[in-house]
Design an enzyme around this catalytic site. Structure first.
Site, PDB file in Angstrom:
ATOM      1  N   HIS A 101       0.834  -1.200   0.000  1.00 17.93           N
ATOM      2  CA  HIS A 101       0.000   0.000   0.000  1.00 17.93           C
ATOM      3  C   HIS A 101       0.868   1.249   0.000  1.00 17.93           C
ATOM      4  O   HIS A 101       1.953   1.272   0.558  1.00 17.93           O
ATOM      5  CB  HIS A 101      -0.952   0.032   1.196  1.00 17.93           C
ATOM      6  CG  HIS A 101      -0.284  -0.214   2.512  1.00 17.93           C
ATOM      7  ND1 HIS A 101       0.034  -1.472   2.951  1.00 17.93           N
ATOM      8  CD2 HIS A 101       0.142   0.635   3.465  1.00 17.93           C
ATOM      9  CE1 HIS A 101       0.615  -1.392   4.137  1.00 17.93           C
ATOM     10  NE2 HIS A 101       0.712  -0.125   4.471  1.00 17.93           N
ATOM     11  N   HIS A 103       0.699   5.140   1.212  1.00 17.80           N
ATOM     12  CA  HIS A 103      -0.017   6.152   1.997  1.00 17.80           C
ATOM     13  C   HIS A 103       0.069   7.477   1.251  1.00 17.80           C
ATOM     14  O   HIS A 103       1.155   7.880   0.815  1.00 17.80           O
ATOM     15  CB  HIS A 103       0.663   6.388   3.348  1.00 17.80           C
ATOM     16  CG  HIS A 103       0.658   5.231   4.291  1.00 17.80           C
ATOM     17  ND1 HIS A 103      -0.234   5.132   5.327  1.00 17.80           N
ATOM     18  CD2 HIS A 103       1.449   4.138   4.381  1.00 17.80           C
ATOM     19  CE1 HIS A 103       0.023   4.027   6.027  1.00 17.80           C
ATOM     20  NE2 HIS A 103       1.038   3.391   5.468  1.00 17.80           N
TER      21      HIS A 103
HETATM   22  P1  5GP Z   1       1.453   0.311   7.403  1.00 18.07           P
HETATM   23  O1  5GP Z   1       1.717   0.550   8.860  1.00 18.07           O
HETATM   24  O2  5GP Z   1       1.460  -1.176   7.085  1.00 18.07           O
HETATM   25  O3  5GP Z   1       2.307   1.109   6.473  1.00 18.07           O
HETATM   26  O4  5GP Z   1       0.001   0.851   7.133  1.00 18.07           O
HETATM   27  C1  5GP Z   1      -1.135   0.137   7.396  1.00 18.07           C
HETATM   28  C2  5GP Z   1      -2.231   1.126   7.592  1.00 18.07           C
HETATM   29  O5  5GP Z   1      -3.467   0.431   7.508  1.00 18.07           O
HETATM   30  C3  5GP Z   1      -2.199   1.820   8.939  1.00 18.07           C
HETATM   31  O6  5GP Z   1      -1.994   3.216   8.763  1.00 18.07           O
HETATM   32  C4  5GP Z   1      -3.550   1.499   9.563  1.00 18.07           C
HETATM   33  O7  5GP Z   1      -4.141   2.594  10.215  1.00 18.07           O
HETATM   34  C5  5GP Z   1      -4.375   1.058   8.372  1.00 18.07           C
HETATM   35  N1  5GP Z   1      -5.384   0.083   8.707  1.00 18.07           N
HETATM   36  C6  5GP Z   1      -5.218  -1.024   9.472  1.00 18.07           C
HETATM   37  N2  5GP Z   1      -6.380  -1.708   9.552  1.00 18.07           N
HETATM   38  C7  5GP Z   1      -7.280  -1.022   8.806  1.00 18.07           C
HETATM   39  C8  5GP Z   1      -8.670  -1.225   8.508  1.00 18.07           C
HETATM   40  O8  5GP Z   1      -9.303  -2.184   8.927  1.00 18.07           O
HETATM   41  N3  5GP Z   1      -9.261  -0.302   7.722  1.00 18.07           N
HETATM   42  C9  5GP Z   1      -8.593   0.773   7.231  1.00 18.07           C
HETATM   43  N4  5GP Z   1      -9.273   1.621   6.473  1.00 18.07           N
HETATM   44  N5  5GP Z   1      -7.291   1.001   7.489  1.00 18.07           N
HETATM   45  C10 5GP Z   1      -6.652   0.120   8.275  1.00 18.07           C
END
Ligand code: 5GP
Ligand code: ZN
Length: 142
Positions: A101, A103
């Site tokens: 993903h 951001h």
């Molecule tokens: P990472 O930390 O892997 O770069 O980003 C994962 C992101 O996914 C986090 O910012 C977190 O807030 C988001 N996230 C985790 N679970 C969910 C969910 O169930 N729904 C949504 N919309 N975002 C989520």
């Protein structure tokens, strides 16, 4: 394509709810549930891929191709004064969901909630050293 235990695959399939911003054949974009700043959006490929290492070039192309128009829409609506794109890979780098993903984080000021500590070491990395590192990486590109 879909990964059984993947949260984001479930979101794409509608098994779990999300606040969707954009969807087409290749890409899905939705609001991050933990908004760092207002409009913080996640953009993901529909094909499950764990991280940047596992992502085929065509999937990466389709994914990144959608980002400018989503960023432009955020800019139009919220008029941020800056915007960061962020992609975390592996736990040390902050990855918590193992479906690639990007951001999109609109920025509204120095204390808007987003902070990226960035310490440069220019003395240590001479031009010679940079050439040496570049040669190693160049040699490993397949
Ligand atoms: P990472 O930390 O892997 O770069 O980003 C994962 C992101 O996914 C986090 O910012 C977190 O807030 C988001 N996230 C985790 N679970 C969910 C969910 O169930 N729904 C949504 N919309 N975002 C989520
Ligand atoms: Zn997935």
């Amino acid at each position: 394509m879909k990964h059984d235990d993947c949260l984001f695959c479930k979101i794409i399939d509608g098994e779990l709810p999300s606040a969707k911003v954009y969807e087409d054949d290749h890409v899905y974009a939705f609001m991050d549930i933990s908004q760092v700043t207002t409009g913080h959006t996640l953009v993901i490929p529909k094909v499950h891929t764990r991280d940047i290492y596992e992502t085929p070039a065509d999937v990466a192309s389709e994914l990144f191709a959608r980002i400018p128009k989503i960023a432009q829409a955020i800019k139009k609506v919220y008029n941020p004064i800056g915007l960061n794109l962020l992609n975390n890979n592996e736990i040390l780098a902050g990855q918590t969901v193992f479906h690639l993903h990007i951001h999109i984080i609109p920025r509204y000021g120095e204390d808007d909630g987003f902070d990226l500590k960035w310490v440069t070491r220019n003395d240590e990395f001479t031009m010679e050293k940079l050439e040496e590192i570049a040669e190693k990486i160049k040699g490993a590109i397949e």
